[in-house]
Design a protein around this motif. Structure first.
Motif, PDB file in Angstrom:
ATOM      1  N   VAL A 137     -78.238  58.934  17.052  1.00  0.00           N
ATOM      2  CA  VAL A 137     -77.338  58.729  15.915  1.00  0.00           C
ATOM      3  C   VAL A 137     -76.961  60.084  15.328  1.00  0.00           C
ATOM      4  N   ALA A 138     -75.706  60.239  14.967  1.00  0.00           N
ATOM      5  CA  ALA A 138     -75.228  61.510  14.426  1.00  0.00           C
ATOM      6  C   ALA A 138     -75.724  61.696  12.998  1.00  0.00           C
ATOM      7  N   PRO A 139     -75.873  62.937  12.540  1.00  0.00           N
ATOM      8  CA  PRO A 139     -76.211  63.168  11.129  1.00  0.00           C
ATOM      9  C   PRO A 139     -75.228  62.437  10.208  1.00  0.00           C
ATOM     10  N   GLY A 140     -75.774  61.730   9.246  1.00  0.00           N
ATOM     11  CA  GLY A 140     -74.946  60.913   8.365  1.00  0.00           C
ATOM     12  C   GLY A 140     -74.654  59.533   8.920  1.00  0.00           C
ATOM     13  N   GLY A 141     -75.064  59.289  10.170  1.00  0.00           N
ATOM     14  CA  GLY A 141     -74.812  58.002  10.806  1.00  0.00           C
ATOM     15  C   GLY A 141     -75.820  56.943  10.405  1.00  0.00           C
ATOM     16  N   THR A 142     -75.541  55.695  10.797  1.00  0.00           N
ATOM     17  CA  THR A 142     -76.283  54.528  10.345  1.00  0.00           C
ATOM     18  C   THR A 142     -76.920  53.776  11.502  1.00  0.00           C
ATOM     19  N   TYR A 143     -78.127  53.258  11.256  1.00  0.00           N
ATOM     20  CA  TYR A 143     -78.760  52.277  12.134  1.00  0.00           C
ATOM     21  C   TYR A 143     -78.820  50.964  11.371  1.00  0.00           C
ATOM     22  N   LEU A 144     -78.178  49.938  11.898  1.00  0.00           N
ATOM     23  CA  LEU A 144     -78.161  48.609  11.284  1.00  0.00           C
ATOM     24  C   LEU A 144     -78.692  47.621  12.304  1.00  0.00           C
ATOM     25  N   ALA A 145     -79.750  46.876  11.927  1.00  0.00           N
ATOM     26  CA  ALA A 145     -80.354  45.976  12.904  1.00  0.00           C
ATOM     27  C   ALA A 145     -81.017  44.790  12.231  1.00  0.00           C
ATOM     28  N   GLN A 146     -81.051  43.700  12.972  1.00  0.00           N
ATOM     29  CA  GLN A 146     -81.889  42.562  12.608  1.00  0.00           C
ATOM     30  C   GLN A 146     -83.006  42.484  13.637  1.00  0.00           C
ATOM     31  N   HIS A 147     -84.235  42.648  13.175  1.00  0.00           N
ATOM     32  CA  HIS A 147     -85.394  42.631  14.060  1.00  0.00           C
ATOM     33  C   HIS A 147     -86.118  41.298  13.957  1.00  0.00           C
ATOM     34  N   VAL A 148     -86.763  40.902  15.036  1.00  0.00           N
ATOM     35  CA  VAL A 148     -87.733  39.819  14.978  1.00  0.00           C
ATOM     36  C   VAL A 148     -88.938  40.320  14.187  1.00  0.00           C
ATOM     37  N   GLY A 149     -89.452  39.484  13.295  1.00  0.00           N
ATOM     38  CA  GLY A 149     -90.533  39.905  12.422  1.00  0.00           C
ATOM     39  C   GLY A 149     -91.905  39.526  12.942  1.00  0.00           C
ATOM     40  N   ALA A 150     -92.890  39.704  12.094  1.00  0.00           N
ATOM     41  CA  ALA A 150     -94.287  39.457  12.454  1.00  0.00           C
ATOM     42  C   ALA A 150     -94.557  37.960  12.591  1.00  0.00           C
ATOM     43  N   ALA A 151     -95.386  37.609  13.573  1.00  0.00           N
ATOM     44  CA  ALA A 151     -95.867  36.234  13.770  1.00  0.00           C
ATOM     45  C   ALA A 151     -94.726  35.233  13.918  1.00  0.00           C
ATOM     46  N   SER A 152     -93.645  35.636  14.534  1.00  0.00           N
ATOM     47  CA  SER A 152     -92.495  34.751  14.684  1.00  0.00           C
ATOM     48  C   SER A 152     -92.777  33.680  15.732  1.00  0.00           C
ATOM     49  N   ALA A 153     -92.559  32.425  15.358  1.00  0.00           N
ATOM     50  CA  ALA A 153     -92.770  31.263  16.232  1.00  0.00           C
ATOM     51  C   ALA A 153     -94.219  31.118  16.680  1.00  0.00           C
ATOM     52  N   PHE A 154     -95.148  31.675  15.921  1.00  0.00           N
ATOM     53  CA  PHE A 154     -96.546  31.635  16.342  1.00  0.00           C
ATOM     54  C   PHE A 154     -97.104  30.211  16.363  1.00  0.00           C
ATOM     55  N   GLU A 155     -96.568  29.293  15.562  1.00  0.00           N
ATOM     56  CA  GLU A 155     -97.058  27.917  15.625  1.00  0.00           C
ATOM     57  C   GLU A 155     -96.865  27.346  17.035  1.00  0.00           C
ATOM     58  N   LEU A 156     -95.701  27.619  17.636  1.00  0.00           N
ATOM     59  CA  LEU A 156     -95.441  27.130  18.991  1.00  0.00           C
ATOM     60  C   LEU A 156     -96.284  27.888  20.008  1.00  0.00           C
ATOM     61  N   ARG A 211     -89.070  29.414  28.525  1.00  0.00           N
ATOM     62  CA  ARG A 211     -88.517  30.099  29.699  1.00  0.00           C
ATOM     63  C   ARG A 211     -87.629  31.260  29.279  1.00  0.00           C
ATOM     64  N   LYS A 212     -86.892  31.081  28.184  1.00  0.00           N
ATOM     65  CA  LYS A 212     -85.952  32.112  27.752  1.00  0.00           C
ATOM     66  C   LYS A 212     -86.680  33.268  27.084  1.00  0.00           C
ATOM     67  N   CYS A 213     -87.573  32.965  26.162  1.00  0.00           N
ATOM     68  CA  CYS A 213     -88.338  33.997  25.434  1.00  0.00           C
ATOM     69  C   CYS A 213     -89.638  34.233  26.188  1.00  0.00           C
ATOM     70  N   VAL A 214     -89.553  34.918  27.306  1.00  0.00           N
ATOM     71  CA  VAL A 214     -90.680  35.015  28.237  1.00  0.00           C
ATOM     72  C   VAL A 214     -91.874  35.756  27.649  1.00  0.00           C
ATOM     73  N   TRP A 215     -91.640  36.567  26.603  1.00  0.00           N
ATOM     74  CA  TRP A 215     -92.736  37.314  26.002  1.00  0.00           C
ATOM     75  C   TRP A 215     -93.607  36.436  25.098  1.00  0.00           C
ATOM     76  N   TRP A 216     -93.139  35.246  24.743  1.00  0.00           N
ATOM     77  CA  TRP A 216     -93.943  34.357  23.900  1.00  0.00           C
ATOM     78  C   TRP A 216     -95.192  33.907  24.647  1.00  0.00           C
ATOM     79  N   VAL A 217     -95.003  33.388  25.860  1.00  0.00           N
ATOM     80  CA  VAL A 217     -96.117  32.960  26.722  1.00  0.00           C
ATOM     81  C   VAL A 217     -95.831  33.566  28.091  1.00  0.00           C
ATOM     82  N   PRO A 218     -96.300  34.795  28.328  1.00  0.00           N
ATOM     83  CA  PRO A 218     -95.852  35.552  29.507  1.00  0.00           C
ATOM     84  C   PRO A 218     -96.096  34.868  30.848  1.00  0.00           C
ATOM     85  N   ASP A 219     -97.132  34.052  30.953  1.00  0.00           N
ATOM     86  CA  ASP A 219     -97.403  33.391  32.239  1.00  0.00           C
ATOM     87  C   ASP A 219     -96.960  31.933  32.223  1.00  0.00           C
TER      88      ASP A 219
END
Length: 257
Positions: A137-156, A211-219
């Protein structure tokens, strides 16, 4: 409701490439954050000269934002590591002349020049590397993001795997990520968090999202977790949707001049 076997077979055969979630229409719901990320992204894109979107998936979110923006940046670049997603992004974003850059799977390195973008964005990046973000990012430039947060979908996830260790609950914490951004040299301008209700109405929706979010249950596979899936199926057939919660945070930062 169709049988367990019919719903599972349909979910196993359905396409999971890209970041479209049309398969879940009428079968699952998820609240959306109040800040409306796509609208914020469209506003920022309309004022940018050179923009970069990280981990763009199939380009679905960026295409929606570009369609809403008052104008598109003269130069727009996206990165994506998964080949099927990169191919989708190439096709979907072609009308805006977007350059699709393939990155290495499992690597956060960005094959892009230093200080070359006045706007860097991401919706649900795999693992944000704030040192790399600061670099491009250039000086004065911006990073704008929506991140997945902590413990997301952990019930499933815990319904499939059983209880997770306390360490799992520390990952993707909003305050920790904001501090990592500061340590990389970025100035955090805005940080907002949300906990959002998710409901699943049939076992096909559960199998497809795993199947889509493979990192939830990797195996994950249906045979490996059939008892857990049948228990969820019985609950939903009895008229009780499976309830979980996703977490999200909006992070806006800038590189000081």
């Amino acid at each position: 409701m169709r049988s367990f076997e019919e719903l599972v077979l349909e979910a196993e055969q359905a396409d999971v490439d890209g970041w479209g979630f049309g398969f879940l229409e009428g079968r699952a719901t998820e609240e959306r954050p109040s800040w409306r990320y796509v609208r914020l992204l469209a506003e920022q894109l309309g004022a940018a000269n050179c923009a970069l979107d990280l981990d763009t998936g199939g380009g679905e979110v960026l295409a929606e934002a570009l369609g809403m923006a008052a104008s598109s940046p003269p130069r727009m670049v996206v990165t994506e590591a998964w080949p099927p997603n990169a191919a989708q992004a190439q096709r979907r974003l072609a009308p805006w002349g977007v350059d699709v850059v393939r990155t290495a799977l499992g690597s956060s390195a960005l094959p892009l020049p230093d200080a070359s973008f006045d706007l860097v964005t991401a919706r649900h990046p795999v693992a944000p590397d704030f040192a790399e973000i600061h670099r491009v990012v250039a000086p004065g430039g911006t990073y704008l993001a929506q991140h997945v947060g902590a413990a997301s979908a952990f019930e499933l996830i815990e319904a499939i795997l059983g209880p997770l260790s306390p360490e799992h609950y520390l990952g993707r914490d909003a305050q920790r990520e904001a501090q990592a951004a500061r340590e990389a040299g970025l100035e955090v301008m805005d940080l907002r968090t949300a906990r959002l209700r998710m409901e699943f109405f049939d076992i096909g929706a559960v199998v497809w999202i795993l199947r889509k979010c493979v990192w939830w249950v990797p195996d994950f596979s249906v045979p490996a977790y059939e008892p857990q899936l049948r228990a969820l199926d019985a609950q939903m057939r009895a008229g009780e949707p499976f309830l979980a919660h996703s977490t999200r945070h909006l992070l806006e930062a800038r590189r000081p001049l």
